[in-house]
Structures are given as C-alpha cells and as structure tokens.
Design a protein around this motif. Sequence first.
Motif, short mmCIF file in Angstrom:
data_model
loop_
_atom_site.label_atom_id
_atom_site.label_comp_id
_atom_site.label_asym_id
_atom_site.label_seq_id
_atom_site.Cartn_x
_atom_site.Cartn_y
_atom_site.Cartn_z
N ALA A 466 0.53 -6.34 8.41
CA ALA A 466 0.66 -7.45 7.45
C ALA A 466 -0.34 -7.31 6.32
CB ALA A 466 0.48 -8.79 8.17
N LYS A 467 -1.56 -6.90 6.64
CA LYS A 467 -2.59 -6.75 5.61
C LYS A 467 -2.27 -5.56 4.70
CE LYS A 467 -5.44 -9.10 5.25
NZ LYS A 467 -5.70 -10.28 4.39
N GLY A 468 -1.75 -4.49 5.28
CA GLY A 468 -1.36 -3.35 4.46
C GLY A 468 -0.25 -3.72 3.49
N GLN A 469 0.70 -4.53 3.94
CA GLN A 469 1.77 -4.99 3.05
C GLN A 469 1.21 -5.87 1.95
OE1 GLN A 469 5.37 -4.27 3.39
NE2 GLN A 469 5.13 -4.95 1.27
N GLU A 470 0.22 -6.71 2.29
CA GLU A 470 -0.43 -7.55 1.28
C GLU A 470 -1.11 -6.70 0.21
OE1 GLU A 470 -4.34 -10.46 1.02
OE2 GLU A 470 -3.23 -10.39 2.91
N ILE A 471 -1.80 -5.65 0.64
CA ILE A 471 -2.45 -4.76 -0.32
C ILE A 471 -1.42 -4.06 -1.20
CG2 ILE A 471 -3.84 -2.65 -0.54
CD1 ILE A 471 -5.30 -3.54 2.05
N PHE A 472 -0.35 -3.57 -0.59
CA PHE A 472 0.69 -2.87 -1.35
C PHE A 472 1.32 -3.80 -2.39
CE2 PHE A 472 5.19 -1.53 -1.82
CZ PHE A 472 4.98 -0.27 -2.35
N ASP A 473 1.61 -5.03 -1.99
CA ASP A 473 2.19 -6.00 -2.93
C ASP A 473 1.23 -6.28 -4.08
OD1 ASP A 473 4.44 -6.14 -1.31
OD2 ASP A 473 3.83 -8.01 -0.33
N LEU A 474 -0.07 -6.38 -3.78
CA LEU A 474 -1.05 -6.61 -4.83
C LEU A 474 -1.14 -5.41 -5.77
CD1 LEU A 474 -3.24 -8.35 -6.14
CD2 LEU A 474 -4.89 -7.37 -4.52
N LEU A 475 -1.04 -4.20 -5.23
CA LEU A 475 -1.05 -3.02 -6.08
C LEU A 475 0.08 -3.06 -7.09
CD1 LEU A 475 -1.86 -0.27 -3.41
CD2 LEU A 475 -3.37 -1.05 -5.24
N LEU A 476 1.27 -3.48 -6.66
CA LEU A 476 2.41 -3.60 -7.57
C LEU A 476 2.14 -4.65 -8.65
CD1 LEU A 476 5.40 -3.43 -5.07
CD2 LEU A 476 4.59 -1.60 -6.58
N GLN A 477 1.53 -5.77 -8.26
CA GLN A 477 1.23 -6.83 -9.22
C GLN A 477 0.20 -6.36 -10.25
OE1 GLN A 477 0.02 -10.39 -7.08
NE2 GLN A 477 1.60 -10.03 -5.53
N VAL A 478 -0.84 -5.68 -9.77
CA VAL A 478 -1.88 -5.17 -10.68
C VAL A 478 -1.30 -4.10 -11.59
CG1 VAL A 478 -4.05 -3.88 -10.77
CG2 VAL A 478 -3.81 -5.81 -9.19
N ALA A 479 -0.48 -3.22 -11.03
CA ALA A 479 0.16 -2.19 -11.85
C ALA A 479 1.03 -2.80 -12.94
CB ALA A 479 1.00 -1.27 -10.97
N SER A 480 1.52 -4.00 -12.69
CA SER A 480 2.38 -4.69 -13.66
C SER A 480 1.60 -5.52 -14.66
CB SER A 480 3.37 -5.59 -12.90
OG SER A 480 4.20 -4.83 -12.06
N GLY A 481 0.26 -5.54 -14.54
CA GLY A 481 -0.54 -6.23 -15.54
C GLY A 481 -1.48 -7.30 -15.04
N SER A 482 -1.37 -7.71 -13.76
CA SER A 482 -2.30 -8.72 -13.24
C SER A 482 -3.72 -8.16 -13.25
CB SER A 482 -1.92 -9.11 -11.81
OG SER A 482 -0.67 -9.77 -11.80
N GLN A 483 -4.68 -8.98 -13.68
CA GLN A 483 -6.07 -8.53 -13.76
C GLN A 483 -6.72 -8.50 -12.38
OE1 GLN A 483 -8.56 -10.76 -16.53
NE2 GLN A 483 -8.66 -8.93 -17.79
#
Length: 505
Positions: A466-483
């Motif tokens: 679950a934590k790995g999925q959370e990190i992966f989802d955050l990576l996608l958000q940051v790659a899309s522009g989230s600071q």
Amino acid sequence: MTDQPFALCLHAGDNVLVALRAVPPGTRLPGDVTAQEAVPAGHKIALRDLRRGENILKYGQIIGAASADISAGAHVHVHNLGMGAHKQDHAFGTAAQPLPKAEAAAEFQGFHRPSGRVGTRNYIGILTSVNCAGSVARFIAEGAAAADILAEFPNVDGIVPIVHGTGCGMAGKGEGYETLFRTLAGYGHSANFGAILMIGLGCEVMQIPDLIDRKALKDSARFRYMTIQQQGGTRATVDKGVAILRELAAEADKARRAPAPARHLVLGMQCGGSDGYSGITANPALGVASDLLVRHGGTSILSETSEIYGAEHLLTRRAVDAPTGRKLIDLIDWWEDYTARNFGEMDNNPSPGNKRGGLTTILEKSLGAVAKGGSAPLSGVYKYAEPIDQPGFVFMDSPGYDPCSVTGQIASGANLVAFTTGRGSVSGYQPVPAIKIASNPDLWRRMEPDMDVNCGDILSGTSLEAKGQEIFDLLLQVASGSQTKSEAQGFGAVEFVPWQIGAVM
C-alpha cells in the motif's frame, strides 16, 4: 506506536531483534528474551547468546561478526559488533524473474521534447563549463530576475544556474575529464530543461566547443553558448546573457504539458541520513514503487556503489545475464582499489548519524539500501553520468555522497528523484523534483515540512504494498507538476556536485 511490540525479528534466520521503539531494561521481548539494558529505537538486541567471532544476521544476511561475547537481551552495536568475512556467491542471473506488465497504463502530464524524452519540469538552465564562470552565471540569473523576464512566459518553471568547482586545473583526458564531460553533456540534454545557455571563461580545460561537437548540442533555438573572454568581460557577458535568456524563455514557453505514458519516467533513487528503520520501511516501500514503475515500462536507477558493498550479491543474482552482473562486480573491484589508493576503506560507513539511528556496519547499511531496488531484474549497469539507454531497473556507479550521486543520476537521464531518509535530509536537485520519504514516525512529526511521504506508519500496520502504491501515485502527481516540499522551499541552487576524480593540478 505504543500498542506495538517493542521489537521485531525480521527473518527466521536472524539472531538479533530490531527495537521498534525505545526498550527499557527488563522488557520482555519476542523470542522469550528479556532486555538487559536500555536500547534506543531502531537499534539491535541479541536474540540469544552470541560468541565472539560469530556472524550476526539481520534480514537473513550477515551484517558483521561479534567482537565480544554477547548475552541474550543485550544491545548489539558498535561496542560489540564489527566487520567480518563477507564473501558471497554472486550466482549471476540465477534469481532474475521478469515482472508482469501493468494491467492498466499509468500516465503523467509532461513536456515532450524533440529528442523523444519527456520532461517533468520546464526550466531554463545556465550551464557552466568551469568554476570561473560560476559567478557570472549567477549574475545573469539575478539580472533576469530583476528584469522579471519570466512574467511574460508562464510556462517556464524558472531559471537554474548550474555552477560547480571544477572544469580546469585537471588533465584534459582520462577518468576525471571524461566523468565531468559526461556530467555536463548529460545536463545539456536533460528533458527538464526547455532551453539552455552555456557559459565558459574561454581558456579552461573543459572547452565548450568540445562539448558541442561531441554531443551535438546544436539546437540554436533551445541552446546557446558564449565565453566571458570573447564577450568582453563580466558586464558585457551579463547584459548579453540576460538578452539571450529572454529569447530562450520565449522558445521554452512554447512547451505545454501533455499526456505521456509512465514509461517516460526515469527515477533516481537515493537514501541519505539512514537509520535502523530505513531497511524495514522507507527503502522496501520505495522498492515496491520502483517495481511498479518498471512494470509500466519505466526506468529506476539505484546508485551509491560504496553503499551496496557487501550486498552486491543480491543484485548480481538478479542480473539479466552474467556480463551485466560482472559489470557490477567490476565496479566493486574498482572501488576497492580507489579507496585503497586514497588511504580510505570501503567500510568507513555508516556515518555518525547513521550509527545514532541504529546502523552499525556498512554490510547492514548496504542490505537496507539495496531494498530500494525492489525485485525487478537488473537490466543494466552504467558509469557515472553515462546515458541510460534501456528501460527497467538499472545501476549507475557513484559515490555514496548524496548530492554527487543525484547529480550523476540526473546527467544519466533521471527526470524524477525519490529520496528516503531516517535522520532527516534537506536538499533539492533542480531541474529535477525530489520527493522525501521519512522512514519513521518521529522524523515525520519533527520534519513534516520537509518530508513528502511518511513510511513510519508501516510500523503500525500499513503494508509495504500500500505504501509503495502511495509513493508511485505521488511520483505521477509530481511528474505532472505538483510541487514537492523541497521545491516549495526553494532548494536546488547548491546541489549540483559533479564527481571529481583525479589530480587537481
């Protein structure tokens, strides 16, 4: 944490426990052991009586040998645990198991470049060939800020001066020169730069014409260069530089974010300021995220060769073939020679902060660090700053010094960085965003303004998956522009640290 056990046995073959919180003397522990003394959180406790010279096992692997007799329930650390024999069977490729492809395609919003790469940011870089041009590069950036030229170009994320302390006073060939050359050329090709102005002094060893001719940095719309000597000095160079930045900003501003498959993500993975929890929580959780990225066709980069020492067999077994595994061992051999000729030792780690967090030997630290690599096959091994030309889980040679290692990963093509820490790390790596991953709940509470992910909740029941999925989802958000937290605080101005090898002359 108060409703959790005081300690945990990580593997059936281990002869030590790991304290999940501070253990008072007299505490009953798993394995029917009683703590003989106070043991700090993250530190080790003997699960049974251990004889001097006996191997100490954690994660089911040797982390050193007892330097004295140790009684069951005693604190195991630097006073009674030291390095021991750690020869491993490399068994090249015997455990390489391809991961299944992801069922649903993941995407991010990125900047598509003419090279085919996709950026996660759209900066303008001021890249310097030599230390002598560093101040002028910053003067140009300051002049552009004073003129507020980016107000006209909302799609540009900022201007990043890339300055360093070398480029001259070095041999014009050999390891040191080629390493710096790859680093500068790699930044010149970074997908996170929408445009670049390169500045040199003019008489340095690292000549701009060589970089341009050998690496084809010739897109005049997005790449410009000049030298201070040819331009006529500081003032003339700054004035010309600000004018060029305005032109480059107009070009970079044409870029727009557009959907891109996750296979265009290249993730640099780091750990710094590690503790006894890093190998239990943050690093294996990042390993899960790394595997998810590989399953989507992306690339994840493990580095810090001096911090996989003693755990390299876990990677060679996952190599796609024997030559790939052999390349990793060749790096280890080079490092043993490199440290010896410079009067160092491969086991000079962990650092004082690592030791306060519970890590005792480099073997223990390395076993936790390798967990960032998940379970994917090792598909390639690269030199420092060498362009990564294939997807999957790969290794890039570098020191364990974090800014230097990340610099190499970005030069190799990383457009995203994930950084785990147990003691607390504050840094950023423009032009590439970096998420910070805390290994324990105390660090999260103390330094939440600097941390993006709390892996401390793994200790209270959250699964690694679950934590790995959370990190992966955050990576996608940051790659899309989230600071990220480090971006929001303005980090990244001083973390460009090329690896300097060889004589300074």
